[in-house]
Design a protein around this motif. Structure first.
Motif, PDB file in Angstrom:
ATOM      1  N   GLY A  57       0.832  -1.197   0.000  1.00  0.00           N
ATOM      2  CA  GLY A  57       0.000   0.000   0.000  1.00  0.00           C
ATOM      3  C   GLY A  57       0.869   1.252   0.000  1.00  0.00           C
ATOM      4  O   GLY A  57       1.884   1.304  -0.694  1.00  0.00           O
ATOM      5  N   ALA A  58       0.507   2.206   0.842  1.00  0.00           N
ATOM      6  CA  ALA A  58       1.224   3.489   0.874  1.00  0.00           C
ATOM      7  C   ALA A  58       2.522   3.410   1.670  1.00  0.00           C
ATOM      8  O   ALA A  58       3.244   4.400   1.787  1.00  0.00           O
ATOM      9  CB  ALA A  58       0.313   4.552   1.492  1.00  0.00           C
ATOM     10  N   ASP A  59       2.832   2.244   2.206  1.00  0.00           N
ATOM     11  CA  ASP A  59       3.976   2.103   3.107  1.00  0.00           C
ATOM     12  C   ASP A  59       5.269   1.879   2.327  1.00  0.00           C
ATOM     13  O   ASP A  59       5.620   0.758   1.976  1.00  0.00           O
ATOM     14  CB  ASP A  59       3.704   0.922   4.054  1.00  0.00           C
ATOM     15  CG  ASP A  59       4.690   0.882   5.213  1.00  0.00           C
ATOM     16  OD1 ASP A  59       4.278   0.564   6.342  1.00  0.00           O
ATOM     17  OD2 ASP A  59       5.890   1.160   4.972  1.00  0.00           O
ATOM     18  N   SER A  60       6.014   2.945   2.068  1.00  0.00           N
ATOM     19  CA  SER A  60       7.235   2.804   1.251  1.00  0.00           C
ATOM     20  C   SER A  60       8.384   2.209   2.065  1.00  0.00           C
ATOM     21  O   SER A  60       9.344   1.702   1.492  1.00  0.00           O
ATOM     22  CB  SER A  60       7.629   4.163   0.680  1.00  0.00           C
ATOM     23  OG  SER A  60       7.602   5.125   1.708  1.00  0.00           O
ATOM     24  N   LEU A  65      12.334  -2.206   2.114  1.00  0.00           N
ATOM     25  CA  LEU A  65      12.948  -3.339   2.814  1.00  0.00           C
ATOM     26  C   LEU A  65      12.832  -4.612   1.974  1.00  0.00           C
ATOM     27  O   LEU A  65      13.796  -5.353   1.801  1.00  0.00           O
ATOM     28  CB  LEU A  65      12.263  -3.525   4.179  1.00  0.00           C
ATOM     29  CG  LEU A  65      12.742  -4.649   5.082  1.00  0.00           C
ATOM     30  CD1 LEU A  65      14.218  -4.508   5.438  1.00  0.00           C
ATOM     31  CD2 LEU A  65      11.910  -4.710   6.367  1.00  0.00           C
ATOM     32  N   VAL A  66      11.666  -4.844   1.400  1.00  0.00           N
ATOM     33  CA  VAL A  66      11.477  -6.062   0.600  1.00  0.00           C
ATOM     34  C   VAL A  66      12.221  -5.964  -0.730  1.00  0.00           C
ATOM     35  O   VAL A  66      12.739  -6.960  -1.232  1.00  0.00           O
ATOM     36  CB  VAL A  66       9.980  -6.373   0.375  1.00  0.00           C
ATOM     37  CG1 VAL A  66       9.812  -7.631  -0.458  1.00  0.00           C
ATOM     38  CG2 VAL A  66       9.239  -6.518   1.692  1.00  0.00           C
ATOM     39  N   HIS A 348       3.628 -11.743   7.829  1.00  0.00           N
ATOM     40  CA  HIS A 348       4.235 -11.152   6.622  1.00  0.00           C
ATOM     41  C   HIS A 348       5.750 -11.020   6.686  1.00  0.00           C
ATOM     42  O   HIS A 348       6.336 -10.297   5.877  1.00  0.00           O
ATOM     43  CB  HIS A 348       3.575  -9.810   6.285  1.00  0.00           C
ATOM     44  CG  HIS A 348       3.802  -8.695   7.257  1.00  0.00           C
ATOM     45  ND1 HIS A 348       4.634  -7.643   6.979  1.00  0.00           N
ATOM     46  CD2 HIS A 348       3.339  -8.466   8.507  1.00  0.00           C
ATOM     47  CE1 HIS A 348       4.636  -6.802   7.986  1.00  0.00           C
ATOM     48  NE2 HIS A 348       3.885  -7.289   8.941  1.00  0.00           N
ATOM     49  N   ALA A 349       6.432 -11.721   7.604  1.00  0.00           N
ATOM     50  CA  ALA A 349       7.872 -11.487   7.754  1.00  0.00           C
ATOM     51  C   ALA A 349       8.764 -12.373   6.906  1.00  0.00           C
ATOM     52  O   ALA A 349       9.925 -12.032   6.686  1.00  0.00           O
ATOM     53  CB  ALA A 349       8.258 -11.637   9.223  1.00  0.00           C
ATOM     54  N   PHE A 350       8.242 -13.520   6.433  1.00  0.00           N
ATOM     55  CA  PHE A 350       9.153 -14.458   5.765  1.00  0.00           C
ATOM     56  C   PHE A 350       9.840 -13.830   4.555  1.00  0.00           C
ATOM     57  O   PHE A 350      11.015 -14.070   4.316  1.00  0.00           O
ATOM     58  CB  PHE A 350       8.440 -15.743   5.341  1.00  0.00           C
ATOM     59  CG  PHE A 350       9.418 -16.848   5.073  1.00  0.00           C
ATOM     60  CD1 PHE A 350      10.046 -16.955   3.854  1.00  0.00           C
ATOM     61  CD2 PHE A 350       9.757 -17.739   6.067  1.00  0.00           C
ATOM     62  CE1 PHE A 350      11.003 -17.937   3.616  1.00  0.00           C
ATOM     63  CE2 PHE A 350      10.711 -18.729   5.849  1.00  0.00           C
ATOM     64  CZ  PHE A 350      11.327 -18.824   4.609  1.00  0.00           C
ATOM     65  N   LYS A 351       9.114 -13.003   3.830  1.00  0.00           N
ATOM     66  CA  LYS A 351       9.668 -12.421   2.597  1.00  0.00           C
ATOM     67  C   LYS A 351      10.920 -11.568   2.869  1.00  0.00           C
ATOM     68  O   LYS A 351      11.706 -11.307   1.972  1.00  0.00           O
ATOM     69  CB  LYS A 351       8.613 -11.556   1.892  1.00  0.00           C
ATOM     70  CG  LYS A 351       8.129 -10.368   2.717  1.00  0.00           C
ATOM     71  CD  LYS A 351       7.123  -9.534   1.964  1.00  0.00           C
ATOM     72  CE  LYS A 351       5.795 -10.238   1.822  1.00  0.00           C
ATOM     73  NZ  LYS A 351       5.140 -10.433   3.147  1.00  0.00           N
ATOM     74  N   ASN A 369      20.452   1.274  13.280  1.00  0.00           N
ATOM     75  CA  ASN A 369      19.827   0.824  12.031  1.00  0.00           C
ATOM     76  C   ASN A 369      18.442   1.469  11.958  1.00  0.00           C
ATOM     77  O   ASN A 369      17.527   1.061  12.686  1.00  0.00           O
ATOM     78  CB  ASN A 369      19.713  -0.704  12.000  1.00  0.00           C
ATOM     79  CG  ASN A 369      19.121  -1.205  10.693  1.00  0.00           C
ATOM     80  OD1 ASN A 369      18.353  -0.495  10.033  1.00  0.00           O
ATOM     81  ND2 ASN A 369      19.458  -2.422  10.323  1.00  0.00           N
ATOM     82  N   PRO A 370      18.275   2.491  11.115  1.00  0.00           N
ATOM     83  CA  PRO A 370      17.009   3.236  11.090  1.00  0.00           C
ATOM     84  C   PRO A 370      15.791   2.344  10.858  1.00  0.00           C
ATOM     85  O   PRO A 370      14.688   2.656  11.309  1.00  0.00           O
ATOM     86  CB  PRO A 370      17.204   4.229   9.945  1.00  0.00           C
ATOM     87  CG  PRO A 370      18.446   3.829   9.234  1.00  0.00           C
ATOM     88  CD  PRO A 370      19.248   2.983  10.157  1.00  0.00           C
ATOM     89  N   ARG A 371      16.001   1.199  10.212  1.00  0.00           N
ATOM     90  CA  ARG A 371      14.855   0.322   9.925  1.00  0.00           C
ATOM     91  C   ARG A 371      14.294  -0.317  11.202  1.00  0.00           C
ATOM     92  O   ARG A 371      13.174  -0.835  11.202  1.00  0.00           O
ATOM     93  CB  ARG A 371      15.254  -0.771   8.931  1.00  0.00           C
ATOM     94  CG  ARG A 371      15.379  -0.216   7.525  1.00  0.00           C
ATOM     95  CD  ARG A 371      15.727  -1.261   6.514  1.00  0.00           C
ATOM     96  NE  ARG A 371      15.378  -0.785   5.182  1.00  0.00           N
ATOM     97  CZ  ARG A 371      15.934  -1.240   4.066  1.00  0.00           C
ATOM     98  NH1 ARG A 371      16.902  -2.142   4.123  1.00  0.00           N
ATOM     99  NH2 ARG A 371      15.537  -0.780   2.892  1.00  0.00           N
TER     100      ARG A 371
END
Ligand code: FAD
Length: 394
Positions: A57-60, A65-66, A348-351, A369-371
């Motif tokens: 969605g809108a989450d860049s 990350l993916v 949704h984390a496996f990817k 690590n900003p992420r």
């Protein structure tokens, strides 16, 4: 058994195996514990496939990350000399014309902003290019070539073999009873068999089981069960690339997603990314109900008629380590030093697997690590709802 390590990693799902490999690569003496066999049959990571999509969605932030993770998936295919990640592309279908605020529309815009080239598809193009879809159901959508699925169980097996080859001690048959703490400092773990493993750091990667090992997490992290279905398919070509790809079918409004014909399991897998039901990982029923199947058949009849009557080969209710806001949980314990928790995959984390080890090791070592900021230890009000854009809220 009383041994000492730099780090004890508890749980050999995708979080634990990637964390163990990365911490070892950074020079730590690591031991990885799991009741086993690994991949554990009840682990969330254990399955024939998991979706790898950039679309959030809108989450860049997740998209970026993916995007990096997909470069990692390609590296893993090369490093391990086998196709663990299949880049079939993904089709994101919408029952209505895509509009601002919608999952498909916002994902499409973010991809364009990122310089990616998703191919927009109207109803006619969908049924022409992907003929298994009923032609009158989806008005709009797009195909994005960068995405597909990972053979999750095989990924975990391959990474554990890599861990063993690189000298990491992987101990199966070991169930941790609790983290041992001395004056607010984690000193290791105690096992159900009454043994202790001492370590400078403890990393809990126990997925849906985590709030049972650390009850202080129960207000913000739950274990929820979600159905998956493996369908017999007697038209492999029709359900294989390029005629069929990993899909989301108006997912934010229905939960439905699925995969092309599987190259090894020879089935078409369909799942629902919805609210789920609360399940105790230690004792709860992990069965798919007759009602789940009714909903599946209704979806198939309305969307993929060739599969509407397809026999079920296998079903499973698999567990999410579900944070209230739907974001991962990777951080050090705020009160117990030397304890890091890495869980909260929320379906949704496996990817993100190729990025997980680095994120967890950075959290454990307090390496900036900003992420990690959105995965930090956080207060969540009980009425908090998942913010993950693809999640169907019922
Ligand atoms: C139905 C379903 C569909 C999904 N689909 C997707 C998808 O399409 N794409 C995607 O990206 N993600 C998907 N996910 C999410 C993804 O599978 C998870 O986020 C991820 O696998 C979580 O990994 P984990 O290592 O945290 O947990 P797990 O894989 O569950 O591993 C936890 C491990 O901890 C061990 N353990 C537990 N308790 C103890 C103990 N006391 N002592 C020692 N070891 C212990 C267990 O044996 C297990 O091996 C899905 C999840 C489910 C349930």
């Amino acid at each position: 058994m009383s041994r000492t390590y730099d780090v004890v990693v508890v749980g050999a799902g995708i979080y634990g195996t990637t964390a163990a490999l990365e911490l070892h690569r950074r020079g730590r003496r690591v031991v990885l514990l799991d009741p086993g066999p690994i991949p554990h049959p009840l682990a969330s990571s254990t399955d024939i496939s998991k979706v790898v999509r950039m679309e959030y969605g809108a989450d860049s932030g997740y998209m970026a990350l993916v995007d990096d993770a997909i470069s990692g998936w390609h590296r893993w295919n090369e490093t391990f000399g086998e196709t663990l990640y299949h880049e079939t592309g993904v089709t994101m279908l919408s029952r209505r014309v895509m509009a601002p605020g919608g999952f498909e529309y916002e994902s499409y815009q973010r991809l364009l902003e990122r310089g990616r080239e998703p191919e927009r598809l109207n109803a006619e193009e969908i049924s022409h290019r992907f003929p298994a879809w009923r032609s009158d159901q989806y008005q709009d959508g797009f195909f994005h070539a960068r995405g597909g699925f990972a053979e999750s169980g095989r990924v975990v097996s391959t990474l554990v073999q890599q861990a063993r080859r690189s000298g990491i001690e992987v101990l199966e048959g070991v169930t941790v009873a609790n983290v041992t703490v001395d004056r607010w400092v984690a000193t290791g773990v105690a096992t159900r068999a009454g043994e202790t493993v001492s370590a400078g750091d403890v990393v809990l990667c126990t997925g849906a089981w985590t709030p049972w090992l650390l009850p202080e997490l129960q207000p913000v992290m739950r274990s929820t069960g979600h159905p998956i279905f493996h369908l017999q398919c007697d038209q492999p070509k029709r359900f294989s690339s390029p005629r069929f790809a990993v899909f989301t079918a108006d997912i934010a409004n229905s939960g439905w997603y699925g995969f092309p014909y599987h190259p090894r399991a020879n089935v078409v897998k369909v799942g629902n990314h919805g609210v789920g039901v609360a399940v105790d990982p230690a004792s709860g029923e992990r069965v798919v109900t007759a009602e789940d199947e009714v909903q599946l058949r209704q979806f198939l009849a309305s969307a993929l008629p060739d599969l509407a009557e397809a026999p079920l080969v296998y079903t499973r209710r698999c567990l999410y380590s579900d944070t209230l806001d739907g974001h991962l949980w990777i951080d050090r314990h705020p009160e117990i030093s030397g304890l890091t928790v890495a869980a909260g995959g929320s379906g949704h984390a496996f990817k993100m697997a190729p990025m997980l080890g680095g994120l967890i090791a950075d959290a454990m070592t307090a390496n900036p690590n900003p992420r990690l900021s959105r995965f930090r230890w956080r207060e969540l009000a009980s009425e908090t709802d998942s913010e993950e854009a693809a999640r169907y809220h019922g």
